[in-house]
Design an enzyme around this catalytic site. Sequence first.
Site, PDB file in Angstrom:
ATOM      1  N   CYS A   1      -0.105  -9.518  -4.617  1.00  0.00           N
ATOM      2  CA  CYS A   1       0.574  -8.016  -4.502  1.00  0.00           C
ATOM      3  C   CYS A   1       0.308  -8.144  -6.632  1.00  0.00           C
ATOM      4  O   CYS A   1       0.567  -6.648  -7.320  1.00  0.00           O
ATOM      5  CB  CYS A   1       2.301  -7.629  -4.195  1.00  0.00           C
TER       6      CYS A   1
ATOM      7  N   THR B   1       3.153   8.426  15.914  1.00  0.00           N
ATOM      8  CA  THR B   1       2.480   7.809  17.574  1.00  0.00           C
ATOM      9  C   THR B   1       1.783   5.755  16.568  1.00  0.00           C
ATOM     10  O   THR B   1       1.627   6.275  15.961  1.00  0.00           O
ATOM     11  CB  THR B   1       1.098   8.329  17.202  1.00  0.00           C
TER      12      THR B   1
END
Length: 382
Positions: free
Chosen positions: A326, A238
């Site tokens: 990161c 969704t």
Amino acid sequence: MEKIIYMDHAATTYVKDEVLKEMQPYFTKYYGNPSSQYSISMENKMAIELAKERISKVINCSPEEIYITSGASEADNWAIKGFALANKHKGNHIITTKIEHEAVLNTCRYLESMGFEVTYLPVDKEGFVKIQDLKEAIKENTILVSIIFANNEIGTIEPIEEIGEICKSKDIVFHTDAVQAFCKIPIDVRNKNIQMASLSAHKIYGPKGIGALYIKKGIKIHNLIHGGAQERGKRAGTENVPLIVGFGKAAELGIKIMEEESKRLSYLRDKLIDKLLQIDGVIVNGPVGGKRLPNNVNVCFQGVYGEDLVFLLDREGICASSGSACQASSMEPSYVLTALGLEKSLAKSSIRLTLGLQTKEEHIDFVGDKLKEIVERIRKNN
């Protein structure tokens, strides 16, 4: 001087007020599932299509070639894994570089464990891929080239157009991680012969957790996520409508100011570099001048640990980083800097300062002065 001077825009940015305002109704008023058939869902479908149109205009592609993802890491994974698995009957060789984002490098390493062959191209001392190295690396079984548009640590803007031309002449698909370049410098996927490009919202004053993958029409790619028929059957799940809306608005605002803001940031970037070069033992990482992202400064301070500098700058209200966000928890030196030829001890002395809409000229002077003071204090105590 403000309490906080934020100089880590390559890690993330704040969400603009205009972006948040446009997102808010889709949390409350327009909450229907876009796959449903009633009117509040139709509103959501239209909002998603508008967002894709806004994103597509930044890179000169069709809205139908924009596929929403949870971020650039998913986009990188999907582009490389999805394409490799869908086209392994044509070949199993992939070409990338040693200075890619970890989302690309670790995806390539995963494919190596599945029997694919990956060539990791070296770069020169400024972080540029040598075109001759790319030409020599291409084999009969090469199916994909993935080279970053502009490096997230050192700001190097790669020769993307030349790379695209080579790939086109050899009928090889070209993917680029364009996250840091998006809305900072011009990206034209048509002119540069790019077939896939990874994008992200939270580097351009949009929300976190949303990105996109441009896939040129006709490119065969396997799904990374299986389930329903969302995203024209290519990515199940969704749709996160508020974040998609925010991404689209951020892209629309970003492209409007890109040219003017690029000039402003380039001036501030060069001023900061000049100021830092007045400190003894400073080395600039990456190119100096036009082939560098307008907001990126990366330098080494010989004899000083970058992590110490980041900690002491934070105590002065200055947000900086010692490399990619990161990799922030890693004790190893930046693999990007060692790929430039820097020794590990020198690579550990680097910091990255990335500028943005909040950055003012007075901040440049303040940060430069504070760095000089901190570096001299550390060296004196060593």
